[in-house]
Design a protein around this motif. Structure first.
Motif, PDB file in Angstrom:
ATOM      1  N   ARG A   1       0.853  -1.181   0.000  1.00 47.42           N
ATOM      2  CA  ARG A   1       0.000   0.000   0.000  1.00 47.42           C
ATOM      3  C   ARG A   1       0.888   1.228   0.000  1.00 47.42           C
ATOM      4  N   LEU A   2       0.587   2.212  -0.836  1.00 47.29           N
ATOM      5  CA  LEU A   2       1.302   3.478  -0.884  1.00 47.29           C
ATOM      6  C   LEU A   2       0.372   4.563  -0.374  1.00 47.29           C
ATOM      7  N   THR A   3       0.925   5.477   0.403  1.00 54.84           N
ATOM      8  CA  THR A   3       0.150   6.591   0.927  1.00 54.84           C
ATOM      9  C   THR A   3       0.778   7.883   0.437  1.00 54.84           C
ATOM     10  N   VAL A   4      -0.063   8.796  -0.028  1.00 49.64           N
ATOM     11  CA  VAL A   4       0.425  10.067  -0.556  1.00 49.64           C
ATOM     12  C   VAL A   4      -0.355  11.193   0.109  1.00 49.64           C
ATOM     13  N   ARG A   5       0.349  12.221   0.525  1.00 48.21           N
ATOM     14  CA  ARG A   5      -0.313  13.403   1.087  1.00 48.21           C
ATOM     15  C   ARG A   5      -0.393  14.464  -0.010  1.00 48.21           C
ATOM     16  N   LEU A   6      -1.567  14.992  -0.217  1.00 44.24           N
ATOM     17  CA  LEU A   6      -1.788  16.014  -1.239  1.00 44.24           C
ATOM     18  C   LEU A   6      -2.531  17.189  -0.629  1.00 44.24           C
ATOM     19  N   SER A   7      -2.320  18.337  -1.232  1.00 43.23           N
ATOM     20  CA  SER A   7      -3.110  19.486  -0.802  1.00 43.23           C
ATOM     21  C   SER A   7      -4.561  19.234  -1.214  1.00 43.23           C
ATOM     22  N   PRO A   8      -5.508  19.827  -0.523  1.00 44.95           N
ATOM     23  CA  PRO A   8      -6.921  19.616  -0.887  1.00 44.95           C
ATOM     24  C   PRO A   8      -7.206  19.977  -2.350  1.00 44.95           C
TER      25      PRO A   8
ATOM     26  N   ASP B   1      -8.895  13.879  -8.433  1.00 44.76           N
ATOM     27  CA  ASP B   1     -10.157  13.135  -8.452  1.00 44.76           C
ATOM     28  C   ASP B   1     -10.955  13.441  -9.717  1.00 44.76           C
ATOM     29  N   ALA B   2     -10.957  14.699 -10.133  1.00 52.11           N
ATOM     30  CA  ALA B   2     -11.683  15.062 -11.358  1.00 52.11           C
ATOM     31  C   ALA B   2     -11.075  14.373 -12.577  1.00 52.11           C
ATOM     32  N   ALA B   3      -9.733  14.332 -12.639  1.00 50.67           N
ATOM     33  CA  ALA B   3      -9.074  13.656 -13.755  1.00 50.67           C
ATOM     34  C   ALA B   3      -9.289  12.149 -13.674  1.00 50.67           C
ATOM     35  N   ALA B   4      -9.271  11.586 -12.466  1.00 45.12           N
ATOM     36  CA  ALA B   4      -9.422  10.144 -12.295  1.00 45.12           C
ATOM     37  C   ALA B   4     -10.844   9.675 -12.574  1.00 45.12           C
ATOM     38  N   ALA B   5     -11.821  10.539 -12.366  1.00 44.68           N
ATOM     39  CA  ALA B   5     -13.220  10.161 -12.554  1.00 44.68           C
ATOM     40  C   ALA B   5     -13.489   9.695 -13.985  1.00 44.68           C
ATOM     41  N   VAL B   6     -12.855  10.296 -14.945  1.00 41.44           N
ATOM     42  CA  VAL B   6     -13.082   9.927 -16.352  1.00 41.44           C
ATOM     43  C   VAL B   6     -12.179   8.764 -16.776  1.00 41.44           C
ATOM     44  N   GLN B   7     -11.289   8.311 -15.879  1.00 35.05           N
ATOM     45  CA  GLN B   7     -10.367   7.222 -16.231  1.00 35.05           C
ATOM     46  C   GLN B   7     -10.545   6.007 -15.330  1.00 35.05           C
ATOM     47  N   GLY B   8     -11.678   5.893 -14.692  1.00 33.53           N
ATOM     48  CA  GLY B   8     -11.961   4.696 -13.902  1.00 33.53           C
ATOM     49  C   GLY B   8     -11.743   4.850 -12.411  1.00 33.53           C
ATOM     50  N   GLY B   9     -11.448   6.029 -11.910  1.00 34.52           N
ATOM     51  CA  GLY B   9     -11.285   6.261 -10.481  1.00 34.52           C
ATOM     52  C   GLY B   9      -9.828   6.394 -10.054  1.00 34.52           C
TER      53      GLY B   9
ATOM     54  N   SER C   1      -7.858   4.670  -7.874  1.00 38.37           N
ATOM     55  CA  SER C   1      -6.990   3.494  -7.841  1.00 38.37           C
ATOM     56  C   SER C   1      -6.533   3.097  -9.235  1.00 38.37           C
ATOM     57  N   ARG C   2      -7.451   3.076 -10.183  1.00 35.73           N
ATOM     58  CA  ARG C   2      -7.102   2.655 -11.542  1.00 35.73           C
ATOM     59  C   ARG C   2      -6.085   3.619 -12.157  1.00 35.73           C
ATOM     60  N   LEU C   3      -6.314   4.931 -12.003  1.00 28.89           N
ATOM     61  CA  LEU C   3      -5.384   5.904 -12.575  1.00 28.89           C
ATOM     62  C   LEU C   3      -4.025   5.836 -11.886  1.00 28.89           C
ATOM     63  N   LEU C   4      -4.029   5.733 -10.568  1.00 23.21           N
ATOM     64  CA  LEU C   4      -2.753   5.618  -9.844  1.00 23.21           C
ATOM     65  C   LEU C   4      -1.993   4.368 -10.274  1.00 23.21           C
ATOM     66  N   ARG C   5      -2.686   3.236 -10.382  1.00 24.03           N
ATOM     67  CA  ARG C   5      -2.037   1.996 -10.802  1.00 24.03           C
ATOM     68  C   ARG C   5      -1.430   2.158 -12.196  1.00 24.03           C
ATOM     69  N   ARG C   6      -2.166   2.773 -13.108  1.00 20.67           N
ATOM     70  CA  ARG C   6      -1.665   2.989 -14.473  1.00 20.67           C
ATOM     71  C   ARG C   6      -0.435   3.904 -14.467  1.00 20.67           C
ATOM     72  N   LEU C   7      -0.466   4.966 -13.677  1.00 22.51           N
ATOM     73  CA  LEU C   7       0.679   5.876 -13.592  1.00 22.51           C
ATOM     74  C   LEU C   7       1.904   5.177 -12.994  1.00 22.51           C
ATOM     75  N   ILE C   8       1.690   4.379 -11.954  1.00 22.08           N
ATOM     76  CA  ILE C   8       2.801   3.666 -11.322  1.00 22.08           C
ATOM     77  C   ILE C   8       3.380   2.630 -12.275  1.00 22.08           C
TER      78      ILE C   8
END
Length: 172
Positions: free
Chosen positions: A3-10, A17-25, A27-34
């Motif tokens: 499990r990876l944890t990332v701190r982001l500004s709000p 989240d807006a970018a991930a919403a159109v790409q499957g959410g 987790s899916r976008l993070l997995r693809r980027l990683i």
């Protein structure tokens, strides 16, 4: 699974989240980027930059302990992390750990000692070049003794400050 944890500004989290919403959410976008980053050519040992920090230490404290830590850090003019690092380094290396106010005080003492040293050198030069007799020589020697006493006083104060710093970071 890891499990990876990332701190982001709000704001960044909202935009991700807006970018991930159109790409499957998320987790899916993070997995693809990683996966994409893992497929990229990794730097060789010669080109990889080595971080001066090799590990991260995380502490979980109770509310009371955290309050005491924050108060001690604030009293020293440090953040919680700076205070904890100074405490650890004091114990590991057995050397003083200077807070910003301590460092300024030591700089002031050093400046004063330099000023006195210049005066002592001027007196010594005058004594070496002049032929003085009687009261004049006694006055010059008295002034030299006064400067020597002042230097001893400042050195004593400096030693006391170092002892106080070491005591602060030592076991109580």
């Amino acid at each position: 699974m890891d499990r990876l944890t990332v701190r982001l500004s709000p704001d960044l989290a909202r935009r991700f989240d807006a970018a991930a919403a159109v790409q499957g959410g998320r987790s899916r976008l993070l997995r693809r980027l990683i996966e994409g980053a893992a497929q990229a050519s990794l730097p060789t040992a010669e080109t990889a930059s080595v971080s001066p920090f090799s590990a991260k230490l995380t502490l979980r404290l109770g509310v009371d302990d955290l309050g005491l830590l924050e108060a001690a850090a604030a009293d020293a003019g440090l953040s919680r992390t700076q205070w904890a690092v100074a405490l650890i380094r004091r114990r590991l290396y057995d050397r003083p750990q200077l807070t910003p106010s301590d460092a300024l005080a030591f700089i002031g003492i050093q400046r004063e000692l330099r000023r006195i040293g210049v005066n002592v050198n001027q007196i010594a030069r005058a004594l070496n070049t002049a032929v003085l007799e009687g009261k004049v020589l006694e006055l010059e020697l008295a002034q030299l003794d006064a400067f020597a006493a002042e230097i001893r006083g400042h050195l004593s104060g400096l030693q006391e400050a170092f002892r106080g710093n070491l005591d602060y970071w030592s076991d109580r």
